[in-house]
Design an enzyme around this catalytic site. Structure first.
Site, mmCIF file in Angstrom:
data_model
loop_
_atom_site.group_PDB
_atom_site.id
_atom_site.type_symbol
_atom_site.label_atom_id
_atom_site.label_comp_id
_atom_site.label_asym_id
_atom_site.label_seq_id
_atom_site.Cartn_x
_atom_site.Cartn_y
_atom_site.Cartn_z
ATOM 1 N N ARG A 160 0.828 -1.213 0.000
ATOM 2 C CA ARG A 160 0.000 0.000 0.000
ATOM 3 C C ARG A 160 0.860 1.259 0.000
ATOM 4 O O ARG A 160 1.884 1.322 0.681
ATOM 5 C CB ARG A 160 -0.914 -0.015 1.229
ATOM 6 C CG ARG A 160 -2.280 -0.601 0.920
ATOM 7 C CD ARG A 160 -3.140 -0.824 2.114
ATOM 8 N NE ARG A 160 -3.323 0.327 2.979
ATOM 9 C CZ ARG A 160 -4.081 0.315 4.071
ATOM 10 N NH1 ARG A 160 -4.733 -0.802 4.403
ATOM 11 N NH2 ARG A 160 -4.194 1.380 4.825
ATOM 12 N N ARG A 171 -0.619 8.655 10.395
ATOM 13 C CA ARG A 171 -1.838 7.867 10.648
ATOM 14 C C ARG A 171 -1.940 7.523 12.126
ATOM 15 O O ARG A 171 -3.015 7.557 12.721
ATOM 16 C CB ARG A 171 -1.815 6.586 9.798
ATOM 17 C CG ARG A 171 -2.142 6.844 8.328
ATOM 18 C CD ARG A 171 -1.571 5.768 7.424
ATOM 19 N NE ARG A 171 -2.172 4.459 7.603
ATOM 20 C CZ ARG A 171 -1.590 3.323 7.198
ATOM 21 N NH1 ARG A 171 -0.396 3.334 6.601
ATOM 22 N NH2 ARG A 171 -2.197 2.177 7.401
HETATM 23 P P1 G5P Z 1 -7.625 1.846 6.486
HETATM 24 O O1 G5P Z 1 -7.538 1.082 5.245
HETATM 25 O O2 G5P Z 1 -8.746 1.583 7.420
HETATM 26 P P2 G5P Z 1 -5.793 1.744 8.769
HETATM 27 O O3 G5P Z 1 -4.605 2.613 8.782
HETATM 28 O O4 G5P Z 1 -6.859 2.030 9.730
HETATM 29 O O5 G5P Z 1 -6.223 1.732 7.230
HETATM 30 P P3 G5P Z 1 -4.724 -0.770 8.196
HETATM 31 O O6 G5P Z 1 -3.415 -0.207 7.765
HETATM 32 O O7 G5P Z 1 -5.618 -1.311 7.117
HETATM 33 O O8 G5P Z 1 -5.489 0.276 9.066
HETATM 34 P P4 G5P Z 1 -5.230 -3.121 9.812
HETATM 35 O O9 G5P Z 1 -6.331 -3.484 8.875
HETATM 36 O O10 G5P Z 1 -5.597 -2.851 11.219
HETATM 37 O O11 G5P Z 1 -4.391 -1.875 9.279
HETATM 38 O O12 G5P Z 1 -4.095 -4.198 9.817
HETATM 39 P P5 G5P Z 1 -3.918 -5.535 8.898
HETATM 40 O O13 G5P Z 1 -3.830 -5.190 7.468
HETATM 41 O O14 G5P Z 1 -4.908 -6.567 9.313
HETATM 42 O O15 G5P Z 1 -2.472 -6.044 9.449
HETATM 43 C C1 G5P Z 1 -1.307 -5.305 9.182
HETATM 44 C C2 G5P Z 1 -0.120 -6.275 9.032
HETATM 45 O O16 G5P Z 1 0.137 -6.908 10.276
HETATM 46 C C3 G5P Z 1 -0.389 -7.395 8.017
HETATM 47 O O17 G5P Z 1 0.792 -7.643 7.290
HETATM 48 C C4 G5P Z 1 -0.773 -8.608 8.885
HETATM 49 O O18 G5P Z 1 -0.366 -9.829 8.276
HETATM 50 C C5 G5P Z 1 0.013 -8.335 10.180
HETATM 51 N N1 G5P Z 1 -0.748 -8.784 11.367
HETATM 52 C C6 G5P Z 1 -2.075 -8.641 11.565
HETATM 53 N N2 G5P Z 1 -2.451 -9.149 12.737
HETATM 54 C C7 G5P Z 1 -1.312 -9.619 13.322
HETATM 55 C C8 G5P Z 1 -1.045 -10.284 14.579
HETATM 56 O O19 G5P Z 1 -1.948 -10.530 15.379
HETATM 57 N N3 G5P Z 1 0.245 -10.593 14.846
HETATM 58 C C9 G5P Z 1 1.265 -10.316 13.950
HETATM 59 N N4 G5P Z 1 2.509 -10.635 14.277
HETATM 60 N N5 G5P Z 1 1.034 -9.714 12.747
HETATM 61 C C10 G5P Z 1 -0.221 -9.377 12.449
HETATM 62 O O20 G5P Z 1 -7.658 3.414 6.161
HETATM 63 C C11 G5P Z 1 -6.760 3.953 5.240
HETATM 64 C C12 G5P Z 1 -7.057 5.431 5.058
HETATM 65 O O21 G5P Z 1 -8.371 5.590 4.538
HETATM 66 C C13 G5P Z 1 -9.036 6.708 5.113
HETATM 67 C C14 G5P Z 1 -7.970 7.427 5.949
HETATM 68 O O22 G5P Z 1 -7.309 8.356 5.126
HETATM 69 C C15 G5P Z 1 -7.037 6.278 6.348
HETATM 70 O O23 G5P Z 1 -5.732 6.711 6.673
HETATM 71 N N6 G5P Z 1 -10.154 6.242 5.937
HETATM 72 C C16 G5P Z 1 -10.997 7.018 6.629
HETATM 73 N N7 G5P Z 1 -11.051 8.369 6.819
HETATM 74 C C17 G5P Z 1 -12.020 8.839 7.618
HETATM 75 N N8 G5P Z 1 -12.907 8.045 8.272
HETATM 76 C C18 G5P Z 1 -12.897 6.687 8.114
HETATM 77 N N9 G5P Z 1 -13.786 5.909 8.769
HETATM 78 C C19 G5P Z 1 -11.899 6.138 7.265
HETATM 79 N N10 G5P Z 1 -11.602 4.868 6.916
HETATM 80 C C20 G5P Z 1 -10.537 4.946 6.111
HETATM 81 MG MG MG Z 2 -7.135 -2.654 7.109
#
Ligand code: G5P
Ligand code: MG
Length: 214
Positions: A160, A171
């Site tokens: 990403r 963020r």
């Molecule tokens: P997003 O798309 O909502 P974020 O920043 O909130 O983005 P993101 O990055 O999608 O959250 P996540 O979903 O919480 O993170 O995490 P994930 O993808 O599951 O895991 C991340 C990594 O860690 C992966 O490689 C996974 O394999 C690993 N992993 C996961 N769990 C574990 C674990 O338990 N252990 C270990 N060791 N590893 C793990 O939002 C993006 C943008 O969209 C806008 C904003 O601009 C935002 O910045 N946006 C909004 N704006 C306003 N209001 C809203 N409601 C918005 N929603 C989105």
């Molecule tokens: Mg996510």
């Protein structure tokens, strides 16, 4: 079952949502995924959202609320849904309450993923996502057999554009300022389930199931 999944960037919201889809047979609604789809398709919503997302800032509440209102009325949401990454401001949480009241629905649980900031950069800079089916990987913790291809469907994996150190920092700071108060909002409604999300993906799955079965 209607679930919220709240947590920092890289907190595992997407990863655990994918598991909950199968477990409860309900759709995941990720506002981030919907926005990225709009960017890919160059819609007016996507063009507007991209400026904010590239900087690690939040997209406007009104834009997000319109998106959610439309999506929750789709028939696949009749038996429940998982809201991933929404609400993430107090106005969004209040907007959702109003919408739920109109729809005569309520949220069963707000799952809160707790991960310290120092683990986030490591997780996000090693995340890869499948362009075709959205499967998530981590080059360190959950690697694909081939770093360029999805094990599940053979699609191309990509990183990403907001997963760079500068945007991740922004963020995270927005998460602390604007989304943490949303956790208190749901604590007041007694529906939060706090999950220590520092373990392995499998351990976190088990904790979530245990917490919402109690
Ligand atoms: P997003 O798309 O909502 P974020 O920043 O909130 O983005 P993101 O990055 O999608 O959250 P996540 O979903 O919480 O993170 O995490 P994930 O993808 O599951 O895991 C991340 C990594 O860690 C992966 O490689 C996974 O394999 C690993 N992993 C996961 N769990 C574990 C674990 O338990 N252990 C270990 N060791 N590893 C793990 O939002 C993006 C943008 O969209 C806008 C904003 O601009 C935002 O910045 N946006 C909004 N704006 C306003 N209001 C809203 N409601 C918005 N929603 C989105
Ligand atoms: Mg996510």
């Amino acid at each position: 079952m209607r679930l919220l999944i709240i947590g920092p960037p890289g907190g595992g919201k997407g990863t655990q949502s994918k598991f909950l889809i199968d477990y409860f047979q309900i759709p995941q609604i990720s506002t981030g995924d919907i926005l990225r789809e709009n960017i890919k398709n160059k819609t007016s919503l996507g063009i507007e959202a991209k400026q904010f997302m590239d900087l690690g800032k939040l997209v406007s509440d009104s834009l997000i609320m319109n998106m959610i209102k439309k999506r929750l009325n789709d028939t696949d949401c009749n038996n429940g849904y998982i809201l991933d990454g929404f609400p993430r401001t107090i106005p969004q949480a209040k907007g959702l309450d109003k919408l739920l009241q109109e729809m005569n629905q309520k949220i069963d649980h707000a799952i809160v993923m707790n991960v310290p900031d120092n683990l986030i950069v490591q997780r996000l800079s090693n995340r890869r996502t499948c362009k075709s089916c959205g499967t998530l990987y981590n080059l360190l913790f959950d690697p694909p057999s081939n770093i360029k291809k999805c094990d599940r469907c053979g699609g191309d994996l990509y990183q990403r554009s907001d997963d760079n150190p500068k945007t991740i920092k922004q963020r995270l700071s927005i998460y602390h300022e604007q989304t943490k108060p949303v956790i208190n909002y749901y604590e007041d409604q007694n529906i939060t389930k706090l999950i220590d999300s520092t373990g392995t993906i499998d351990e976190i799955k088990q904790s979530i199931i245990k917490s919402i079965s109690n």
